[in-house]
Design an enzyme around this catalytic site. Structure first.
Site, short mmCIF file in Angstrom:
data_model
loop_
_atom_site.label_atom_id
_atom_site.label_comp_id
_atom_site.label_asym_id
_atom_site.label_seq_id
_atom_site.Cartn_x
_atom_site.Cartn_y
_atom_site.Cartn_z
N LYS A 1 -52.29 -35.49 -63.38
CA LYS A 1 -51.52 -36.14 -64.44
C LYS A 1 -52.39 -36.78 -65.52
O LYS A 1 -53.58 -37.02 -65.32
CB LYS A 1 -50.54 -37.15 -63.83
CG LYS A 1 -49.35 -36.41 -63.22
CD LYS A 1 -48.13 -37.24 -63.05
CE LYS A 1 -46.97 -36.33 -62.61
NZ LYS A 1 -45.91 -37.08 -61.95
N ARG B 1 -47.50 -35.22 -53.50
CA ARG B 1 -47.03 -34.02 -54.21
C ARG B 1 -48.20 -33.50 -55.05
O ARG B 1 -48.61 -34.16 -55.99
CB ARG B 1 -45.82 -34.38 -55.08
CG ARG B 1 -45.23 -33.22 -55.87
CD ARG B 1 -44.06 -33.70 -56.71
NE ARG B 1 -43.50 -32.64 -57.52
CZ ARG B 1 -43.98 -32.25 -58.69
NH1 ARG B 1 -45.02 -32.85 -59.21
NH2 ARG B 1 -43.40 -31.27 -59.35
C1 YH5 Z 1 -43.42 -36.77 -59.62
O1 YH5 Z 1 -44.35 -37.51 -59.96
N1 YH5 Z 1 -43.62 -34.95 -61.37
S1 YH5 Z 1 -43.09 -32.73 -62.84
C2 YH5 Z 1 -48.03 -33.41 -66.24
C3 YH5 Z 1 -49.26 -33.08 -65.71
C4 YH5 Z 1 -49.39 -32.73 -64.39
C5 YH5 Z 1 -48.27 -32.71 -63.59
C6 YH5 Z 1 -50.41 -33.19 -67.77
N2 YH5 Z 1 -41.87 -33.78 -60.68
C7 YH5 Z 1 -43.08 -35.58 -60.30
O2 YH5 Z 1 -45.98 -32.67 -62.04
N3 YH5 Z 1 -41.26 -35.19 -58.80
C8 YH5 Z 1 -42.86 -33.87 -61.59
O3 YH5 Z 1 -50.43 -33.08 -66.42
C9 YH5 Z 1 -42.01 -34.84 -59.86
N4 YH5 Z 1 -42.64 -37.09 -58.55
C10 YH5 Z 1 -41.59 -36.32 -58.16
N5 YH5 Z 1 -40.88 -36.71 -57.09
C11 YH5 Z 1 -44.51 -33.32 -63.76
C12 YH5 Z 1 -45.84 -32.98 -63.20
C13 YH5 Z 1 -47.02 -33.02 -64.10
C14 YH5 Z 1 -46.90 -33.38 -65.42
#
Ligand code: YH5
Length: 275
Positions: free
Chosen positions: A218, A252
């Site tokens: 993230k 996750r």
């Molecule tokens: C979460 O935290 N996140 S989707 C931006 C990124 C990397 C990853 C710029 N669904 C979560 O994974 N469900 C998502 O780098 C989730 N908790 C739960 N429970 C976003 C994501 C991401 C966004």
């Protein structure tokens, strides 16, 4: 934890592999998604030691556009049906009650809802099932949530929100043993607010419910180390292990093999009988 067909032992950390079923992750050049590539990736994550798979048909990244219902169903349902026989719990990352209903019919074990079952009808869909529920905090809407996150006290406000949702679920007859909480890293929070939540995770506990953390790759990590999302693996591992020290139960992650190794070392360090 009760999670559909499964009774999960949260006595050790569990690793949830992220399976994006969106064209930005698996494109054939026409904007559609190749199911075989996605299934290959899922099998690879299971081989690498994923304890569960989180199937997502809508990109909920900051700034992302919404996906129509039928498109999300077309992406997610065949994947659930194909992975049902793998023996690992299947979670579905959706906020749409109709996707929840169809996914549960298709055999999903858990609903992972970034909107914490606030959409009309969502609670009714899950109340009569035994599925696990991940309840996440978000401020604002995915399109605009990172523009100006505002809190007087992020720790108190996130905790109060989660406590209120747990209360609503209780009133709907949903057992606490089905619920896992998520502070929602990156969902309407500044980097500083995200780090503050991770640093003080234990102060946000509600009813002793377990935590699921989504830190993998993230922006809060990029904020410190720079680097593109794919180059944030080491940063993700450091944050994940800190999360475990703070009492997290489910991670996750995109990088399952790397996280499995890191967690093994963490478990070895915890095990005082290993001398
Ligand atoms: C979460 O935290 N996140 S989707 C931006 C990124 C990397 C990853 C710029 N669904 C979560 O994974 N469900 C998502 O780098 C989730 N908790 C739960 N429970 C976003 C994501 C991401 C966004």
């Amino acid at each position: 934890m009760q999670c559909g067909r499964f009774e999960l032992d949260l006595g050790r950390p569990l690793i949830m592999g992220i399976l994006n079923v969106t064209p930005d992750s698996f494109s054939d050049g026409t904007g559609s998604v190749s199911p075989q590539q996605i299934l290959d990736r899922a099998h690879c994550m299971i081989e690498d030691g994923a304890d569960m798979i989180d199937v997502g048909g809508e990109s909920t990244r900051p700034g992302a556009d919404p996906v129509p219902l039928q498109q999300e169903l077309d992406r997610v349902l065949p994947i659930i049906e194909a992975l049902r026989s793998t023996g690992v719990p299947l979670s579905v990352d959706t906020f749409k009650p109709e996707v929840m209903r169809r996914a549960l019919e298709a055999g999903a074990d858990m609903i992972n809802d970034i909107r914490a079952l606030q959409e009309p009808g969502a609670i009714d869909v899950v109340a009569g099932s035994r599925c696990g529920l991940c309840i996440m905090h978000m401020q604002g809407e995915p399109r605009s949530m990172q523009q100006a996150p505002r809190y007087d006290d992020v720790l108190r406000e996130v905790r109060d929100f989660l406590a209120e949702r747990v209360q609503v679920l209780r009133e709907a007859g949903i057992d606490n043993r089905r619920i896992v909480l998520d502070p929602g890293f990156g969902f309407g929070k500044t980097a500083g607010q995200n780090y503050s939540m991770l640093r003080h995770l234990e102060t946000m506990t509600v009813d002793g419910l377990p935590w699921l953390l989504g830190l993998s790759r993230k922006s809060m990590l990029g904020h410190v180390v720079g680097r593109e999302p794919r180059e944030r693996v080491a940063a993700s591992l450091a944050a994940a292990l800190f999360g475990l020290e703070k009492g997290a139960h489910i991670l996750r992650v995109h990088d399952v093999a790397e996280t499995v190794d890191a967690v093994k070392i963490w478990l070895t360090l915890k095990d005082e009988s290993f001398v």
